[in-house]
Design an enzyme around this catalytic site. Sequence first.
Site, PDB file in Angstrom:
ATOM      1  N   ARG A 166       0.846  -1.192   0.000  1.00  0.00           N
ATOM      2  CA  ARG A 166       0.000   0.000   0.000  1.00  0.00           C
ATOM      3  C   ARG A 166       0.886   1.248   0.000  1.00  0.00           C
ATOM      4  O   ARG A 166       2.006   1.209   0.514  1.00  0.00           O
ATOM      5  CB  ARG A 166      -0.910  -0.001   1.230  1.00  0.00           C
ATOM      6  CG  ARG A 166      -1.868  -1.191   1.262  1.00  0.00           C
ATOM      7  CD  ARG A 166      -2.634  -1.252   2.573  1.00  0.00           C
ATOM      8  NE  ARG A 166      -3.553  -2.402   2.589  1.00  0.00           N
ATOM      9  CZ  ARG A 166      -3.190  -3.644   2.920  1.00  0.00           C
ATOM     10  NH1 ARG A 166      -1.933  -3.901   3.289  1.00  0.00           N
ATOM     11  NH2 ARG A 166      -4.075  -4.624   2.902  1.00  0.00           N
TER      12      ARG A 166
ATOM     13  N   LYS B 181      -1.843  -2.521   7.696  1.00  0.00           N
ATOM     14  CA  LYS B 181      -3.270  -2.304   7.897  1.00  0.00           C
ATOM     15  C   LYS B 181      -3.879  -3.377   8.784  1.00  0.00           C
ATOM     16  O   LYS B 181      -4.718  -3.084   9.641  1.00  0.00           O
ATOM     17  CB  LYS B 181      -3.985  -2.281   6.541  1.00  0.00           C
ATOM     18  CG  LYS B 181      -5.474  -2.034   6.627  1.00  0.00           C
ATOM     19  CD  LYS B 181      -6.098  -1.990   5.244  1.00  0.00           C
ATOM     20  CE  LYS B 181      -7.604  -1.721   5.332  1.00  0.00           C
ATOM     21  NZ  LYS B 181      -8.226  -1.670   3.989  1.00  0.00           N
TER      22      LYS B 181
ATOM     23  N   HIS C  24      -2.455   3.527  -5.128  1.00  0.00           N
ATOM     24  CA  HIS C  24      -3.062   2.332  -4.547  1.00  0.00           C
ATOM     25  C   HIS C  24      -3.513   1.362  -5.632  1.00  0.00           C
ATOM     26  O   HIS C  24      -3.524   0.140  -5.432  1.00  0.00           O
ATOM     27  CB  HIS C  24      -4.247   2.725  -3.660  1.00  0.00           C
ATOM     28  CG  HIS C  24      -4.563   1.719  -2.600  1.00  0.00           C
ATOM     29  ND1 HIS C  24      -5.085   0.476  -2.885  1.00  0.00           N
ATOM     30  CD2 HIS C  24      -4.424   1.758  -1.252  1.00  0.00           C
ATOM     31  CE1 HIS C  24      -5.262  -0.199  -1.762  1.00  0.00           C
ATOM     32  NE2 HIS C  24      -4.858   0.547  -0.757  1.00  0.00           N
TER      33      HIS C  24
ATOM     34  N   ARG D 297      -1.614  -1.943  -6.853  1.00  0.00           N
ATOM     35  CA  ARG D 297      -1.834  -3.261  -6.253  1.00  0.00           C
ATOM     36  C   ARG D 297      -2.852  -4.051  -7.069  1.00  0.00           C
ATOM     37  O   ARG D 297      -2.689  -5.251  -7.297  1.00  0.00           O
ATOM     38  CB  ARG D 297      -2.325  -3.097  -4.806  1.00  0.00           C
ATOM     39  CG  ARG D 297      -1.237  -2.697  -3.853  1.00  0.00           C
ATOM     40  CD  ARG D 297      -1.780  -2.158  -2.541  1.00  0.00           C
ATOM     41  NE  ARG D 297      -2.749  -3.025  -1.896  1.00  0.00           N
ATOM     42  CZ  ARG D 297      -2.436  -4.069  -1.131  1.00  0.00           C
ATOM     43  NH1 ARG D 297      -1.151  -4.410  -0.940  1.00  0.00           N
ATOM     44  NH2 ARG D 297      -3.368  -4.789  -0.548  1.00  0.00           N
TER      45      ARG D 297
ATOM     46  N   HIS E 267      -3.203  -9.894   2.185  1.00  0.00           N
ATOM     47  CA  HIS E 267      -4.601 -10.201   2.443  1.00  0.00           C
ATOM     48  C   HIS E 267      -4.673 -11.515   3.204  1.00  0.00           C
ATOM     49  O   HIS E 267      -4.136 -12.520   2.752  1.00  0.00           O
ATOM     50  CB  HIS E 267      -5.378 -10.361   1.136  1.00  0.00           C
ATOM     51  CG  HIS E 267      -5.556  -9.084   0.400  1.00  0.00           C
ATOM     52  ND1 HIS E 267      -5.918  -9.029  -0.920  1.00  0.00           N
ATOM     53  CD2 HIS E 267      -5.411  -7.795   0.789  1.00  0.00           C
ATOM     54  CE1 HIS E 267      -6.002  -7.772  -1.323  1.00  0.00           C
ATOM     55  NE2 HIS E 267      -5.696  -7.001  -0.289  1.00  0.00           N
TER      56      HIS E 267
ATOM     57  N   TYR F   2       6.959 -12.551   9.262  1.00  0.00           N
ATOM     58  CA  TYR F   2       7.795 -12.201   8.124  1.00  0.00           C
ATOM     59  C   TYR F   2       7.844 -13.326   7.093  1.00  0.00           C
ATOM     60  O   TYR F   2       6.827 -13.857   6.688  1.00  0.00           O
ATOM     61  CB  TYR F   2       9.198 -11.795   8.596  1.00  0.00           C
ATOM     62  CG  TYR F   2       9.180 -10.605   9.523  1.00  0.00           C
ATOM     63  CD1 TYR F   2       8.574  -9.413   9.144  1.00  0.00           C
ATOM     64  CD2 TYR F   2       9.745 -10.661  10.775  1.00  0.00           C
ATOM     65  CE1 TYR F   2       8.549  -8.316   9.988  1.00  0.00           C
ATOM     66  CE2 TYR F   2       9.724  -9.566  11.642  1.00  0.00           C
ATOM     67  CZ  TYR F   2       9.126  -8.401  11.219  1.00  0.00           C
ATOM     68  OH  TYR F   2       9.093  -7.322  12.056  1.00  0.00           O
TER      69      TYR F   2
END
Length: 407
Positions: free
Chosen positions: A243, A270, A333, A336, A360, A370
Amino acid sequence: MPLTETRLRALKTKDKPYKVADQRGLYIEVTPAGSKLWRFRYRLGKVEKKLAIGSYPEVSLKEARDVTFEARQAVASGGDPAFEKRKRRIREEFLSAQTFEAVAREYIEQMMVQNGRAEGTIIKANYFLDQLAPAIGNRPIHEIEPFEVLAPLKRLEATGKHETAKKCRSFAGRVFRYGVATTRCKSDPTSMLKGALITPKATHYAAILEPKELGGLLRAIDDYTGYMVTKFALQIAPHVFVRPGELRHAEWREIDLVDGVWKIPAGKMKARRAHAVPLSRQVVGYLTDLAELLGYEGYVFPSARSSKRPMSENTLNAAFRRMGYSKDEVTAHGLRATASTFLNESGLWNPDAIERALAHGDSNAVRGIYHRGKHWDERVRMAQWWSDYLDELRSGGKITKAKFARG
């Protein structure tokens, strides 16, 4: 003899305070300054106590007797009316200082800043507070009624800011629920406002979905003549799937150019979960060139005004506008969505790997954070294929299949 209104009005001042009894513990005290103060005397066990009722004539004889009657009932039940009055006064003083703005700022500090919420999220929370503060900021939070919150939301709606109005209501609701949890108010008045606002129409970030157009955008980025750091950010953004806020807040300490991985801490994501981005050879090259110019400390993409701040959230979109692209053609944005569409349509990659690359549903906390999670090896191959694919589009050459296929 019980007091009468006539006797009360006739009471004169003396050099010293004096008392005149009414009945059942009620009396009036006359001060040298001329004040006439109602008092109720009672006993709790062997202790004599006094309850201050108010001054005459603001509190009439009848009102003073009514208060005394209620106080006598409380004493008979084992209560202490003076103590209860003191508690009410302390609570009223406390609540009067607990304005919506004071509680909201405490909520932002304790529940957002100290919990490591992303800087962008905190900035938006302060923006929502700024929209609400003129109307309810100075109001004690426990006194605010639904219509008071609705008024500023409707003003936002009237200017066409339907999404902002919706998010301000949501923010206010979180503040009120925090107020309930910390005993500053008893309910959330925004719960009564569901259905009172216009439902915003769903909007999608503009994205390029045709190979030829994407190649044109990449060539336009290479020809960009603005701020050097902005150009590097524009060149890197299409490759990494993150993002815009995550990109602009990148720090050199998070990036390992040797292993080719960018480890983004949970506080910047996010979904509040740590995320890793595999870096292709092309991205490592861009970052190496940028580091030679700026060094390896602080923000990767600092503001042009201060190296201690990241570039602003509008920088990339403003650059696209300078390049001649409208907001309906491309957004930062939307890159993406571009990557997601091309990768899915290639048929080469596991859809779950693509989703994890986009952060997601990245919820596998047990297996580690990670890059030790599921699909990492495939994501590394996919990142390199995608960068190679972008190079082909940028050069206008033949678009080839991946060197690495799934499985």
